[in-house]
Design a protein around this motif. Structure first.
Motif, short mmCIF file in Angstrom:
data_model
loop_
_atom_site.label_atom_id
_atom_site.label_comp_id
_atom_site.label_asym_id
_atom_site.label_seq_id
_atom_site.Cartn_x
_atom_site.Cartn_y
_atom_site.Cartn_z
N GLU A 3 24.80 79.14 60.50
CA GLU A 3 25.34 77.79 60.60
C GLU A 3 24.69 76.90 59.55
OE1 GLU A 3 25.33 74.20 63.83
OE2 GLU A 3 25.33 76.25 64.56
N GLU A 4 25.46 76.02 58.94
CA GLU A 4 24.92 75.12 57.93
C GLU A 4 24.00 74.09 58.59
OE1 GLU A 4 26.44 71.82 54.71
OE2 GLU A 4 27.86 73.28 55.48
N ASN A 5 22.89 73.82 57.95
CA ASN A 5 21.96 72.79 58.43
C ASN A 5 22.64 71.42 58.28
OD1 ASN A 5 19.96 70.87 58.70
ND2 ASN A 5 18.43 72.05 57.59
N PRO A 6 22.76 70.65 59.38
CA PRO A 6 23.46 69.37 59.29
C PRO A 6 22.64 68.25 58.67
CG PRO A 6 22.68 69.72 61.50
CD PRO A 6 22.37 70.98 60.73
N SER A 7 21.35 68.46 58.45
CA SER A 7 20.48 67.41 57.92
C SER A 7 20.80 67.12 56.46
CB SER A 7 19.01 67.83 58.06
OG SER A 7 18.18 66.82 57.56
N ILE A 8 20.67 65.84 56.08
CA ILE A 8 20.83 65.49 54.67
C ILE A 8 19.48 65.28 54.00
CG2 ILE A 8 23.09 64.46 55.05
CD1 ILE A 8 21.66 61.68 54.67
N GLU A 53 10.09 69.52 58.41
CA GLU A 53 10.88 68.34 58.13
C GLU A 53 10.06 67.06 58.08
OE1 GLU A 53 14.75 68.18 60.35
OE2 GLU A 53 13.84 69.88 61.39
N GLU A 131 27.56 60.38 72.56
CA GLU A 131 28.98 60.47 72.17
C GLU A 131 29.92 59.97 73.26
OE1 GLU A 131 30.59 61.21 69.32
OE2 GLU A 131 28.67 61.38 68.28
#
Length: 135
Positions: A3-8, A53, A131
């Motif tokens: 899965e792609e890391n959602p962090s920018i 991080e 959400e």
């Protein structure tokens, strides 16, 4: 395929003038939200869930660490209860209150967070984006 890391953001670092005290503070506070040490060096420690991080370290240039006016570091958590756990752990570990846990409607209806100042004076925050409150 992973899965792609959602962090920018790759990582952020905060300087400290008392590394031992700062590391103990962040050990206590970040463990309350499921974050652990992932790398350690003589004058630096990195926290994350999987990869480094958030770094706490003595400044690389050897000068005194200082805080930035308008700078703060927000940790995303998965529930309102974790916002409270972060806040409680921070105060117990020596932080100063800078905003009790609660909704921040001026940041958006889903926003629920808290603010504290770490022992070096850095502003830290835990935020839950609910959400179910999104319009």
């Amino acid at each position: 395929m992973s899965e792609e890391n959602p962090s920018i953001i790759s990582h952020v670092s905060v300087g400290t003038n008392d590394f031992t005290k700062a590391a103990a503070f962040y050990d206590a506070v970040l463990s309350a939200i499921g974050v652990k040490r992932v790398l350690e060096f003589e004058d630096a420690v990195a926290y994350g869930k999987v990869f480094p991080e958030f770094w706490v370290q003595a400044p690389i240039d050897g000068k005194k660490a200082s805080i930035g006016n308008g700078t703060h570091f927000a940790f995303m958590v998965g529930s309102r209860d974790l916002v409270h756990a972060f806040y409680d752990a921070a105060l117990k570990a020596g932080a100063k209150d800078d905003g009790k846990p609660g909704p921040r409607p001026h940041y958006g209806a889903p926003y629920y967070g808290c603010f504290a100042r770490d022992p070096d004076g850095h502003k830290i925050e835990a935020v839950f984006w609910d959400e179910t409150q999104a319009g």
